[in-house]
Design a protein around this motif. Structure first.
Motif, PDB file in Angstrom:
ATOM      1  N   ILE A 100       0.679  -1.192  -0.082  1.00 23.76           N
ATOM      2  CA  ILE A 100      -0.048  -0.016  -0.020  1.00 23.76           C
ATOM      3  C   ILE A 100       1.002   1.279   0.032  1.00 23.76           C
ATOM      4  O   ILE A 100       0.485   2.216  -0.507  1.00 23.76           O
ATOM      5  N   ILE A 101       2.155   0.978   0.543  1.00 26.39           N
ATOM      6  CA  ILE A 101       3.147   2.243   0.716  1.00 26.39           C
ATOM      7  C   ILE A 101       4.283   1.618  -0.434  1.00 26.39           C
ATOM      8  O   ILE A 101       4.694   0.504  -0.404  1.00 26.39           O
ATOM      9  N   ASP A 102       4.708   2.548  -1.256  1.00 24.70           N
ATOM     10  CA  ASP A 102       5.695   2.284  -2.172  1.00 24.70           C
ATOM     11  C   ASP A 102       7.200   2.106  -1.278  1.00 24.70           C
ATOM     12  O   ASP A 102       7.428   2.984  -0.670  1.00 24.70           O
ATOM     13  N   LEU A 103       7.823   1.182  -1.881  1.00 23.01           N
ATOM     14  CA  LEU A 103       9.033   0.614  -1.142  1.00 23.01           C
ATOM     15  C   LEU A 103      10.097   1.383  -1.702  1.00 23.01           C
ATOM     16  O   LEU A 103      10.871   1.874  -0.826  1.00 23.01           O
ATOM     17  N   GLU A 104      10.156   2.019  -2.828  1.00 22.27           N
ATOM     18  CA  GLU A 104      11.448   2.843  -3.329  1.00 22.27           C
ATOM     19  C   GLU A 104      11.119   4.190  -2.610  1.00 22.27           C
ATOM     20  O   GLU A 104      12.483   4.905  -2.184  1.00 22.27           O
ATOM     21  N   ALA A 105       9.993   4.601  -2.575  1.00 24.74           N
ATOM     22  CA  ALA A 105       9.849   6.004  -1.827  1.00 24.74           C
ATOM     23  C   ALA A 105      10.244   5.846  -0.515  1.00 24.74           C
ATOM     24  O   ALA A 105      10.743   6.663   0.063  1.00 24.74           O
ATOM     25  N   PHE A 106      10.104   4.722   0.193  1.00 27.32           N
ATOM     26  CA  PHE A 106      10.223   4.636   1.686  1.00 27.32           C
ATOM     27  C   PHE A 106      11.631   4.269   1.520  1.00 27.32           C
ATOM     28  O   PHE A 106      12.080   5.216   2.594  1.00 27.32           O
ATOM     29  N   ARG A 107      12.596   3.723   0.998  1.00 29.33           N
ATOM     30  CA  ARG A 107      13.948   3.725   0.824  1.00 29.33           C
ATOM     31  C   ARG A 107      14.531   5.270   0.772  1.00 29.33           C
ATOM     32  O   ARG A 107      15.470   5.523   1.582  1.00 29.33           O
ATOM     33  N   ALA A 108      13.577   6.071   0.278  1.00 29.10           N
ATOM     34  CA  ALA A 108      14.193   7.725   0.134  1.00 29.10           C
ATOM     35  C   ALA A 108      13.552   8.419   1.317  1.00 29.10           C
ATOM     36  O   ALA A 108      13.549   9.578   1.243  1.00 29.10           O
ATOM     37  N   ARG A 109      13.153   7.667   2.420  1.00 28.95           N
ATOM     38  CA  ARG A 109      12.508   8.367   3.644  1.00 28.95           C
ATOM     39  C   ARG A 109      11.279   9.065   3.222  1.00 28.95           C
ATOM     40  O   ARG A 109      10.869  10.266   3.700  1.00 28.95           O
ATOM     41  N   LYS A 110      10.467   8.413   2.243  1.00 27.43           N
ATOM     42  CA  LYS A 110       9.334   9.206   1.882  1.00 27.43           C
ATOM     43  C   LYS A 110       8.052   8.163   2.007  1.00 27.43           C
ATOM     44  O   LYS A 110       8.339   6.947   1.726  1.00 27.43           O
ATOM     45  N   LEU A 111       6.843   8.528   2.163  1.00 27.77           N
ATOM     46  CA  LEU A 111       5.907   7.865   2.156  1.00 27.77           C
ATOM     47  C   LEU A 111       5.003   8.214   0.838  1.00 27.77           C
ATOM     48  O   LEU A 111       4.484   9.190   0.734  1.00 27.77           O
ATOM     49  N   GLU A 112       4.573   7.245   0.081  1.00 27.26           N
ATOM     50  CA  GLU A 112       3.789   7.339  -1.057  1.00 27.26           C
ATOM     51  C   GLU A 112       2.992   6.245  -1.533  1.00 27.26           C
ATOM     52  O   GLU A 112       3.277   4.947  -1.187  1.00 27.26           O
ATOM     53  N   ARG A 113       1.666   6.428  -1.494  1.00 22.81           N
ATOM     54  CA  ARG A 113       0.616   5.678  -1.768  1.00 22.81           C
ATOM     55  C   ARG A 113       0.769   4.910  -3.328  1.00 22.81           C
ATOM     56  O   ARG A 113       1.020   5.557  -4.173  1.00 22.81           O
ATOM     57  N   THR A 114       0.592   3.724  -3.148  1.00 24.44           N
ATOM     58  CA  THR A 114       0.843   2.803  -4.414  1.00 24.44           C
ATOM     59  C   THR A 114      -0.645   2.691  -4.956  1.00 24.44           C
ATOM     60  O   THR A 114      -1.676   3.360  -4.497  1.00 24.44           O
ATOM     61  N   ASP A 115      -0.927   2.040  -6.311  1.00 23.05           N
ATOM     62  CA  ASP A 115      -2.110   1.744  -6.840  1.00 23.05           C
ATOM     63  C   ASP A 115      -3.279   0.779  -6.088  1.00 23.05           C
ATOM     64  O   ASP A 115      -4.120   0.429  -6.624  1.00 23.05           O
ATOM     65  N   THR A 116      -2.462   0.083  -5.291  1.00 19.74           N
ATOM     66  CA  THR A 116      -3.258  -0.913  -4.591  1.00 19.74           C
ATOM     67  C   THR A 116      -4.488  -0.625  -4.041  1.00 19.74           C
ATOM     68  O   THR A 116      -4.475   0.418  -3.373  1.00 19.74           O
ATOM     69  N   LYS A 117      -5.543  -1.134  -4.584  1.00 18.05           N
ATOM     70  CA  LYS A 117      -6.885  -0.790  -4.033  1.00 18.05           C
ATOM     71  C   LYS A 117      -7.019  -1.177  -2.256  1.00 18.05           C
ATOM     72  O   LYS A 117      -6.691  -2.272  -2.065  1.00 18.05           O
ATOM     73  N   LEU A 118      -7.727  -0.409  -1.682  1.00 24.91           N
ATOM     74  CA  LEU A 118      -8.258  -0.671  -0.195  1.00 24.91           C
ATOM     75  C   LEU A 118      -9.414  -1.681  -0.409  1.00 24.91           C
ATOM     76  O   LEU A 118     -10.239  -1.266  -1.345  1.00 24.91           O
ATOM     77  N   PRO A 119      -9.677  -2.412   0.558  1.00 29.43           N
ATOM     78  CA  PRO A 119     -11.007  -3.055   0.758  1.00 29.43           C
ATOM     79  C   PRO A 119     -12.276  -1.888   0.637  1.00 29.43           C
ATOM     80  O   PRO A 119     -11.771  -0.887   1.166  1.00 29.43           O
ATOM     81  N   GLN A 120     -13.073  -2.104   0.073  1.00 28.69           N
ATOM     82  CA  GLN A 120     -14.514  -1.309   0.046  1.00 28.69           C
ATOM     83  C   GLN A 120     -14.504  -0.513   1.360  1.00 28.69           C
ATOM     84  O   GLN A 120     -14.944   0.797   1.771  1.00 28.69           O
ATOM     85  N   GLU A 121     -14.976  -1.532   2.458  1.00 26.51           N
ATOM     86  CA  GLU A 121     -15.234  -0.764   3.768  1.00 26.51           C
ATOM     87  C   GLU A 121     -14.360   0.253   4.240  1.00 26.51           C
ATOM     88  O   GLU A 121     -14.654   1.190   5.032  1.00 26.51           O
ATOM     89  N   ILE A 122     -13.039  -0.270   4.035  1.00 26.86           N
ATOM     90  CA  ILE A 122     -11.845   0.924   4.349  1.00 26.86           C
ATOM     91  C   ILE A 122     -11.932   1.876   3.761  1.00 26.86           C
ATOM     92  O   ILE A 122     -11.829   3.175   4.337  1.00 26.86           O
ATOM     93  N   ALA A 123     -12.075   2.047   2.422  1.00 29.22           N
ATOM     94  CA  ALA A 123     -12.050   3.158   1.653  1.00 29.22           C
ATOM     95  C   ALA A 123     -13.126   4.025   1.981  1.00 29.22           C
ATOM     96  O   ALA A 123     -13.039   5.343   2.119  1.00 29.22           O
ATOM     97  N   VAL A 124     -14.447   3.433   2.153  1.00 26.56           N
ATOM     98  CA  VAL A 124     -15.609   4.411   2.615  1.00 26.56           C
ATOM     99  C   VAL A 124     -15.424   4.886   3.870  1.00 26.56           C
ATOM    100  O   VAL A 124     -15.656   6.082   4.137  1.00 26.56           O
ATOM    101  N   GLY A 125     -14.897   3.970   4.858  1.00 27.13           N
ATOM    102  CA  GLY A 125     -14.561   4.753   6.144  1.00 27.13           C
ATOM    103  C   GLY A 125     -13.620   5.846   6.212  1.00 27.13           C
ATOM    104  O   GLY A 125     -13.588   6.661   6.930  1.00 27.13           O
ATOM    105  N   LEU A 126     -12.695   5.628   5.445  1.00 25.09           N
ATOM    106  CA  LEU A 126     -11.826   6.786   5.347  1.00 25.09           C
ATOM    107  C   LEU A 126     -12.315   7.985   4.569  1.00 25.09           C
ATOM    108  O   LEU A 126     -12.089   9.278   5.268  1.00 25.09           O
TER     109      LEU A 126
END
Length: 171
Positions: A100-126
């Motif tokens: 859900i978080i991009d590994l390459e961005a993490f290695r650069a000390r950044k957090l970046e969202r990937t294209d991985t879809k979240l479960p519908q319940e979680i997406a709606v809750g957010l």
């Protein structure tokens, strides 16, 4: 007596991290900046203690005054921030493991969202979270990343939550 607080809950931290990544205008967020944003997501009334408050955010001072003071008192915010770090690290690792978080961005000390879809319940809750509509939360996730972070005049110094004395001063 058993007392619950979200600061000690890894699952709540995962929720907060997803909430931040899903609702920010920025594609990436620095890990240390995330830690500060997450801290203030848990303790928004402490935003009032940022000294000096960034001039770029002076329009939000009115909003901060409206945040009610909490029942609990933190005696040492820097220590609380330090205690939160392993929980945040575990939350980040959980989302890395789920791609859900991009590994390459993490290695650069950044957090970046990937294209991985979240479960519908979680997406709606957010999307339906009350925090999404809070002006102070939108300030945290959208405006804090635009402020200088390091050095004597950066957010680390202003918040008093992280060590800044050894930072390279921005030019």
């Amino acid at each position: 007596m058993l007392i619950y607080h979200p600061i000690h809950d890894v699952n709540h931290c995962v929720y907060r991290l997803l909430l931040i990544l899903e609702t920010t205008q920025h594609s990436t967020i620095d890990i240390d900046l995330y830690r500060i944003v997450d801290f203030y997501t848990i303790f928004p009334s402490l935003l009032k203690n940022i000294k000096p408050f960034p001039a770029e955010l002076s329009a939000f001072k009115r909003v901060l005054k409206e945040i009610p003071d909490p029942y609990e008192r933190l005696t040492n915010v820097k220590r609380t921030m330090h205690e939160l770090e392993p929980i945040q690290t575990t939350a980040i690792q959980n989302l890395l493991a789920k791609n859900i978080i991009d590994l390459e961005a993490f290695r650069a000390r950044k957090l970046e969202r990937t294209d991985t879809k979240l479960p519908q319940e979680i997406a709606v809750g957010l999307r339906e979270s009350v925090l999404v509509n809070e002006e102070w939360f939108r300030m945290l996730i959208n405006e804090f990343p635009t402020i200088s972070f390091t050095g004597r005049k950066g957010l680390k110094a202003r918040t008093g939550l992280m060590e800044f004395r050894y930072d390279v001063e921005p030019v």
